[in-house]
Design a protein around this motif. Structure first.
Motif, short mmCIF file in Angstrom:
data_model
loop_
_atom_site.label_atom_id
_atom_site.label_comp_id
_atom_site.label_asym_id
_atom_site.label_seq_id
_atom_site.Cartn_x
_atom_site.Cartn_y
_atom_site.Cartn_z
N TYR A 45 -69.27 -84.82 -59.99
CA TYR A 45 -70.07 -84.48 -61.17
C TYR A 45 -70.69 -83.09 -61.03
N SER A 48 -68.03 -80.48 -61.75
CA SER A 48 -67.78 -80.38 -63.18
C SER A 48 -68.88 -79.57 -63.87
N GLU A 52 -68.63 -75.80 -65.60
CA GLU A 52 -69.08 -75.61 -66.97
C GLU A 52 -70.15 -74.51 -67.05
N SER A 60 -64.72 -77.08 -69.08
CA SER A 60 -65.53 -78.26 -68.79
C SER A 60 -64.60 -79.37 -68.35
N THR A 62 -63.04 -82.67 -67.42
CA THR A 62 -63.39 -84.08 -67.55
C THR A 62 -63.04 -84.78 -66.23
#
Length: 132
Positions: A45, A48, A52, A60, A62
């Motif tokens: 996470y 990610s 971003e 971004s 997923t």
């Protein structure tokens, strides 16, 4: 039982910006995953969000795009992963390896060359033979 006819793949519309944006962003995501891991180890996470933030929302990744890339990088020896408990949750922390740092430096040079080529030929006229 009757056999169903195979469904042909959809035809690609090369005039659609969505096609080009998706293609470019998919490649850039791999670049920026190595980029953010070059700063420090992170869990998925965090990676990610860092990608971003670094790209100001341009890329971004997923979970469905991020984890296969991390698995590919881990299998190739570009990153390592270790399980750790973070805030009471089990997380896999990814760390870039020396091989991953080398790959990132190669990628930096390659993207710089491509960027220069795209800029030089942005009017649709290929002026150099080295990059087209």
């Amino acid at each position: 039982m009757p056999r169903l006819a195979p469904v042909p793949p959809p035809e690609i519309d090369y005039t659609d910006p969505v096609y080009w944006n998706g293609l470019i962003k998919m490649s850039l995501s791999k670049f920026f995953i190595l980029c953010v891991l070059n700063r420090r180890p992170m869990h998925g996470y965090e990676i990610s969000k860092a990608v971003e933030d670094t790209t100001q929302g341009c890329c971004s990744p997923t979970p469905g795009a991020l984890y296969p890339v991390l698995k590919e990088f881990e299998k190739g020896g570009y990153v390592t992963g270790r399980e750790e408990v973070v805030s009471g949750r089990k997380r896999k922390i990814y760390t870039i390896t020396d091989k991953g740092r080398t790959a990132f430096q190669v990628a930096v040079k390659a993207w710089a060359e491509v960027g220069a080529c795209v800029s030089a030929n942005s009017e649709g006229i290929c002026r150099t033979q080295d990059c087209c």
